[in-house]
Design an enzyme around this catalytic site. Structure first.
Site, short mmCIF file in Angstrom:
data_model
loop_
_atom_site.label_atom_id
_atom_site.label_comp_id
_atom_site.label_asym_id
_atom_site.label_seq_id
_atom_site.Cartn_x
_atom_site.Cartn_y
_atom_site.Cartn_z
N PRO A 136 0.55 77.22 46.76
CG PRO A 136 2.05 78.53 47.97
CD PRO A 136 0.98 78.61 46.92
CB CYS A 137 -2.10 73.48 49.37
SG CYS A 137 -2.05 72.33 47.99
CG HIS A 138 3.85 72.42 48.13
ND1 HIS A 138 3.27 73.17 47.12
CD2 HIS A 138 5.09 72.95 48.33
CE1 HIS A 138 4.13 74.09 46.71
NE2 HIS A 138 5.25 73.99 47.44
#
Length: 168
Positions: A136-138
């Site tokens: 989850p780099c978002h």
């Protein structure tokens, strides 16, 4: 089927996702990348790769659950041999950011021991995350709360954060 690169496509609200990975001698596929259409640095299918929709059936099922609001964390076999040692540390820190929350690039830097000047390196490592959505780099945003950098575009980043209720 030793180290054969396989790929599959999965539909989702962000567009058709390309999943790639390897199938080991044991016959189990490990996910190496998940790319979105138009993504900066997206993986492209290469000659000799084998399309196998069934290889990533579990990943696809978990993605459907995630996009349907029924999954907060992914539990799929990932290729562990990608990226530099620093990138792997940053990516591991990303995996610890809880669903529905956000952290700053500076906070990820602190978690991996990168000082103030290291925030740029953290941003670069996050930008090279080959597993969009799954890793989850978002969930990483600017210190001022603004949306910054997402290889698949800020609209998609906003969509993922909205799905998780992180932008309330």
């Amino acid at each position: 089927m030793d180290d054969i690169t396989v790929y599959a496509y999965a539909d989702g609200p962000l567009g058709e996702m390309l999943l790639t990975g390897q199938v080991s001698a044991g016959g189990r596929a490990v996910l190496r990348s998940l790319s979105l259409p138009g993504q900066k640095g997206a993986v492209a299918v290469e000659d000799g790769w084998v399309r196998d929709q069934g290889a990533f059936a579990e990943v696809v099922a978990q993605l459907e659950e995630y996009f349907g609001g029924r999954r907060e964390r992914f539990d799929v076999p990932l290729a562990g041999d990608t990226g530099t040692e620093f990138q792997r540390r940053v990516w591991a820190a990303l995996e610890e950011v809880p669903y529905g929350t956000t952290v700053s690039y500076a906070e990820i830097g602190r978690r991996v021991g990168a000082g103030g000047a290291g925030v740029r390196a953290v941003g670069t490592a996050i930008g090279r995350n080959p597993l969009l959505v799954v890793r989850p780099c978002h969930r990483v945003i600017g210190a001022d709360g603004s949306l910054r950098g997402y290889a698949a575009g800020l609209d998609r980043k906003r969509s993922l954060l909205d799905l998780e209720g992180a932008l309330a």
